[in-house]
Design an enzyme around this catalytic site. Structure first.
Site, PDB file in Angstrom:
ATOM      1  N   GLY A   1       0.779  -1.114   0.077  1.00  0.00           N
ATOM      2  CA  GLY A   1       0.006  -0.174  -0.023  1.00  0.00           C
ATOM      3  C   GLY A   1       0.697   1.363  -0.110  1.00  0.00           C
ATOM      4  O   GLY A   1       0.133   2.369  -0.547  1.00  0.00           O
TER       5      GLY A   1
ATOM      6  N   GLU B   1       4.054   4.115   6.224  1.00  0.00           N
ATOM      7  CA  GLU B   1       2.709   2.864   5.981  1.00  0.00           C
ATOM      8  C   GLU B   1       1.630   4.068   5.303  1.00  0.00           C
ATOM      9  O   GLU B   1       1.583   5.069   5.539  1.00  0.00           O
ATOM     10  CB  GLU B   1       2.236   2.594   7.446  1.00  0.00           C
ATOM     11  CG  GLU B   1       1.002   1.819   7.441  1.00  0.00           C
ATOM     12  CD  GLU B   1       1.008   0.457   6.734  1.00  0.00           C
ATOM     13  OE1 GLU B   1       1.487   0.307   5.737  1.00  0.00           O
ATOM     14  OE2 GLU B   1       0.840  -0.400   7.483  1.00  0.00           O
ATOM     15  N   ASP B   2       0.894   3.052   4.649  1.00  0.00           N
ATOM     16  CA  ASP B   2      -0.369   3.771   3.892  1.00  0.00           C
ATOM     17  C   ASP B   2      -1.265   4.423   4.870  1.00  0.00           C
ATOM     18  O   ASP B   2      -1.624   5.504   5.007  1.00  0.00           O
ATOM     19  CB  ASP B   2      -0.974   2.940   2.801  1.00  0.00           C
ATOM     20  CG  ASP B   2      -1.269   1.628   3.330  1.00  0.00           C
ATOM     21  OD1 ASP B   2      -1.182   1.379   4.541  1.00  0.00           O
ATOM     22  OD2 ASP B   2      -1.982   0.888   2.366  1.00  0.00           O
TER      23      ASP B   2
ATOM     24  N   ASP C   1      -5.216   1.809  10.906  1.00  0.00           N
ATOM     25  CA  ASP C   1      -6.664   1.575  10.991  1.00  0.00           C
ATOM     26  C   ASP C   1      -6.707   1.217  12.381  1.00  0.00           C
ATOM     27  O   ASP C   1      -6.813   1.880  13.716  1.00  0.00           O
ATOM     28  CB  ASP C   1      -7.247   0.675   9.936  1.00  0.00           C
ATOM     29  CG  ASP C   1      -8.551   0.544  10.149  1.00  0.00           C
ATOM     30  OD1 ASP C   1      -9.381   1.270  10.874  1.00  0.00           O
ATOM     31  OD2 ASP C   1      -9.202  -0.599   9.507  1.00  0.00           O
ATOM     32  N   SER C   2      -6.883  -0.247  12.613  1.00  0.00           N
ATOM     33  CA  SER C   2      -7.109  -0.681  14.160  1.00  0.00           C
ATOM     34  C   SER C   2      -5.694  -0.374  14.763  1.00  0.00           C
ATOM     35  O   SER C   2      -5.745  -0.327  15.863  1.00  0.00           O
ATOM     36  CB  SER C   2      -7.349  -2.067  14.051  1.00  0.00           C
ATOM     37  OG  SER C   2      -5.915  -2.943  13.325  1.00  0.00           O
ATOM     38  N   GLY C   3      -4.343  -0.280  14.237  1.00  0.00           N
ATOM     39  CA  GLY C   3      -3.310  -0.118  14.491  1.00  0.00           C
ATOM     40  C   GLY C   3      -2.722  -1.320  14.900  1.00  0.00           C
ATOM     41  O   GLY C   3      -1.234  -1.225  15.426  1.00  0.00           O
TER      42      GLY C   3
ATOM     43  N   THR D   1      -1.499  -3.763  12.923  1.00  0.00           N
ATOM     44  CA  THR D   1      -0.271  -3.994  11.860  1.00  0.00           C
ATOM     45  C   THR D   1       0.968  -3.275  12.358  1.00  0.00           C
ATOM     46  O   THR D   1       2.069  -3.872  12.749  1.00  0.00           O
ATOM     47  CB  THR D   1      -0.536  -3.802  10.332  1.00  0.00           C
ATOM     48  OG1 THR D   1      -2.028  -4.277  10.159  1.00  0.00           O
ATOM     49  CG2 THR D   1       0.568  -3.857   9.345  1.00  0.00           C
ATOM     50  N   LEU D   2       0.788  -1.889  12.479  1.00  0.00           N
ATOM     51  CA  LEU D   2       1.879  -1.219  12.784  1.00  0.00           C
ATOM     52  C   LEU D   2       2.684  -1.302  14.517  1.00  0.00           C
ATOM     53  O   LEU D   2       3.698  -1.353  14.431  1.00  0.00           O
ATOM     54  CB  LEU D   2       1.523   0.271  12.878  1.00  0.00           C
ATOM     55  CG  LEU D   2       1.662   1.187  11.503  1.00  0.00           C
ATOM     56  CD1 LEU D   2       1.404   2.485  11.782  1.00  0.00           C
ATOM     57  CD2 LEU D   2       3.438   0.921  11.381  1.00  0.00           C
TER      58      LEU D   2
ATOM     59  N   LYS E   1      -6.658   6.532  10.326  1.00  0.00           N
ATOM     60  CA  LYS E   1      -8.114   6.249  10.265  1.00  0.00           C
ATOM     61  C   LYS E   1      -8.412   6.219  12.034  1.00  0.00           C
ATOM     62  O   LYS E   1      -8.029   5.185  12.415  1.00  0.00           O
ATOM     63  CB  LYS E   1      -8.559   5.166   9.497  1.00  0.00           C
ATOM     64  CG  LYS E   1      -8.794   5.461   8.067  1.00  0.00           C
ATOM     65  CD  LYS E   1      -8.900   4.002   7.366  1.00  0.00           C
ATOM     66  CE  LYS E   1      -9.982   3.378   7.679  1.00  0.00           C
ATOM     67  NZ  LYS E   1     -10.301   2.109   6.698  1.00  0.00           N
TER      68      LYS E   1
ATOM     69  N   PHE F   1     -13.680   3.189   3.803  1.00  0.00           N
ATOM     70  CA  PHE F   1     -12.881   2.476   3.132  1.00  0.00           C
ATOM     71  C   PHE F   1     -12.108   3.443   2.042  1.00  0.00           C
ATOM     72  O   PHE F   1     -12.948   3.690   1.174  1.00  0.00           O
ATOM     73  CB  PHE F   1     -13.524   1.077   2.950  1.00  0.00           C
ATOM     74  CG  PHE F   1     -12.586   0.174   2.490  1.00  0.00           C
ATOM     75  CD1 PHE F   1     -11.896  -0.469   3.533  1.00  0.00           C
ATOM     76  CD2 PHE F   1     -11.804  -0.140   1.227  1.00  0.00           C
ATOM     77  CE1 PHE F   1     -10.889  -1.593   2.919  1.00  0.00           C
ATOM     78  CE2 PHE F   1     -10.896  -0.949   0.985  1.00  0.00           C
ATOM     79  CZ  PHE F   1     -10.263  -1.606   1.714  1.00  0.00           C
TER      80      PHE F   1
ATOM     81  N   ASP G   1      -5.226  -0.202  -2.149  1.00  0.00           N
ATOM     82  CA  ASP G   1      -6.376  -0.955  -2.897  1.00  0.00           C
ATOM     83  C   ASP G   1      -7.660  -1.591  -2.192  1.00  0.00           C
ATOM     84  O   ASP G   1      -7.774  -1.443  -0.858  1.00  0.00           O
ATOM     85  CB  ASP G   1      -5.569  -2.485  -3.251  1.00  0.00           C
ATOM     86  CG  ASP G   1      -5.505  -3.308  -2.132  1.00  0.00           C
ATOM     87  OD1 ASP G   1      -5.025  -2.947  -0.923  1.00  0.00           O
ATOM     88  OD2 ASP G   1      -6.042  -4.588  -2.176  1.00  0.00           O
TER      89      ASP G   1
ATOM     90  N   ARG H   1      -4.833   0.858  -7.191  1.00  0.00           N
ATOM     91  CA  ARG H   1      -3.779   1.222  -6.643  1.00  0.00           C
ATOM     92  C   ARG H   1      -3.195   2.196  -7.593  1.00  0.00           C
ATOM     93  O   ARG H   1      -2.489   2.906  -7.027  1.00  0.00           O
ATOM     94  CB  ARG H   1      -2.783  -0.032  -6.354  1.00  0.00           C
ATOM     95  CG  ARG H   1      -3.144  -0.793  -5.381  1.00  0.00           C
ATOM     96  CD  ARG H   1      -1.916  -1.817  -5.209  1.00  0.00           C
ATOM     97  NE  ARG H   1      -1.939  -3.098  -4.282  1.00  0.00           N
ATOM     98  CZ  ARG H   1      -2.123  -3.283  -3.241  1.00  0.00           C
ATOM     99  NH1 ARG H   1      -1.956  -2.257  -2.475  1.00  0.00           N
ATOM    100  NH2 ARG H   1      -2.142  -4.391  -2.689  1.00  0.00           N
TER     101      ARG H   1
HETATM  102  P1  IMP Z   1      -4.600  -2.092  10.760  1.00  0.00           P
HETATM  103  O1  IMP Z   1      -3.863  -3.360  11.150  1.00  0.00           O
HETATM  104  O2  IMP Z   1      -6.043  -2.355  11.354  1.00  0.00           O
HETATM  105  O3  IMP Z   1      -4.165  -0.732  11.543  1.00  0.00           O
HETATM  106  O4  IMP Z   1      -4.451  -2.066   9.349  1.00  0.00           O
HETATM  107  C1  IMP Z   1      -3.655  -1.554   8.573  1.00  0.00           C
HETATM  108  C2  IMP Z   1      -3.659  -2.016   7.268  1.00  0.00           C
HETATM  109  O5  IMP Z   1      -4.844  -2.255   6.566  1.00  0.00           O
HETATM  110  C3  IMP Z   1      -3.318  -0.847   6.268  1.00  0.00           C
HETATM  111  O6  IMP Z   1      -1.840  -0.677   6.087  1.00  0.00           O
HETATM  112  C4  IMP Z   1      -3.905  -1.059   4.811  1.00  0.00           C
HETATM  113  O7  IMP Z   1      -3.281  -2.045   4.375  1.00  0.00           O
HETATM  114  C5  IMP Z   1      -5.350  -1.848   5.463  1.00  0.00           C
HETATM  115  N1  IMP Z   1      -6.407  -0.979   5.130  1.00  0.00           N
HETATM  116  C6  IMP Z   1      -7.090  -0.283   6.412  1.00  0.00           C
HETATM  117  N2  IMP Z   1      -7.805   0.364   6.101  1.00  0.00           N
HETATM  118  C7  IMP Z   1      -8.201   0.294   4.733  1.00  0.00           C
HETATM  119  C8  IMP Z   1      -8.719   0.979   3.776  1.00  0.00           C
HETATM  120  O8  IMP Z   1      -9.646   1.925   3.953  1.00  0.00           O
HETATM  121  N3  IMP Z   1      -8.511   0.722   2.393  1.00  0.00           N
HETATM  122  C9  IMP Z   1      -7.574  -0.238   1.842  1.00  0.00           C
HETATM  123  N4  IMP Z   1      -6.785  -0.662   2.756  1.00  0.00           N
HETATM  124  C10 IMP Z   1      -7.057  -0.440   4.057  1.00  0.00           C
HETATM  125 MG    MG Z   2      -1.061  -1.822   4.510  1.00  0.00          MG
END
Ligand code: IMP
Ligand code: MG
Length: 190
Positions: free
Chosen positions: A58, A113-114, A117-119, A121-122, A145, A166, A173, A179
């Protein structure tokens, strides 16, 4: 190519791509945000070397533009974390499916990072990279987000803050599509 209509909507081609996209940030707004982020990072690190860790896929476009705006010595490397696949809800655990080739011990590292969201992944990526003893570790996210955050994590450098929705485009994507769009759109009804 999706057809971008005058009023800012993009429609996917073909009957299997029924999503309606509403433009959220245009090319100019993105360029300005990227410049602001690059300048903040460059200022914070002075002349020191920085390792940009781009989280695939992303952030590939974001990383490319960010790196070009940065002053000083920059090393670019990539990781790939296990992702959503074709779903739009997150799972708790994250694994690296592609690791860094750079030894980051003693280095100034900025994760690029793109979206936060939930946090989850990071948080995982940060823990994995911290275990390698970088000199410093910062987070640069294009879009924060806020609505669905599950863990306390903040970007040190954030391009845009939105509540929810979203989004796609500029590297981001929906089921691997969109993308290539150069602006950022909200997928309606998601
Ligand atoms: P997290 O672990 O929930 O913070 O997810 C983060 C990852 O989920 C981002 O790096 C994106 O790859 C994907 N993601 C979260 N929200 C979106 C969205 O609105 N569109 C596309 N990908 C998303
Ligand atoms: Mg990502």
């Amino acid at each position: 190519m999706p057809i971008i209509e005058r009023h800012g909507r993009a429609k996917g081609m073909g009957s299997d791509m029924a999503e309606t996209l509403e433009k959220l940030f245009d090319e100019e707004e993105i360029r300005e945000a990227v410049k602001r982020l690059a300048s903040a990072i460059s200022t914070d690190f002075g002349g020191e070397e920085i390792v940009l860790v781009s989280v695939l896929k992303g952030s590939f476009m974001f990383t490319s533009d960010l790196a070009r705006e940065m002053k000083g010595r920059v090393i670019i490397d990539f990781i790939r974390a296990s992702s959503y696949g074709c779903n739009t809800t997150t799972q708790g655990t994250v694994t690296l499916t592609k690791d860094l080739e750079t030894d980051i011990a003693g280095k100034n590292v900025v994760i690029v990072e793109d979206i936060i969201d939930s946090g989850l992944t990071l948080r995982s990526i940060r823990e994995m990279l911290l275990a390698r003893n970088p000199r410093s570790l910062k987070i640069c996210a294009l879009v924060d987000k806020r609505a669905r955050r599950q863990v306390e994590i903040e970007g040190d450098y954030v391009g845009f803050s939105i509540e929810d929705g979203f989004i796609v485009g500029y590297g981001i994507d929906y089921a691997e599509r969109y993308r290539n769009l150069s602006a950022i759109f909200v997928v309606q009804g998601k």
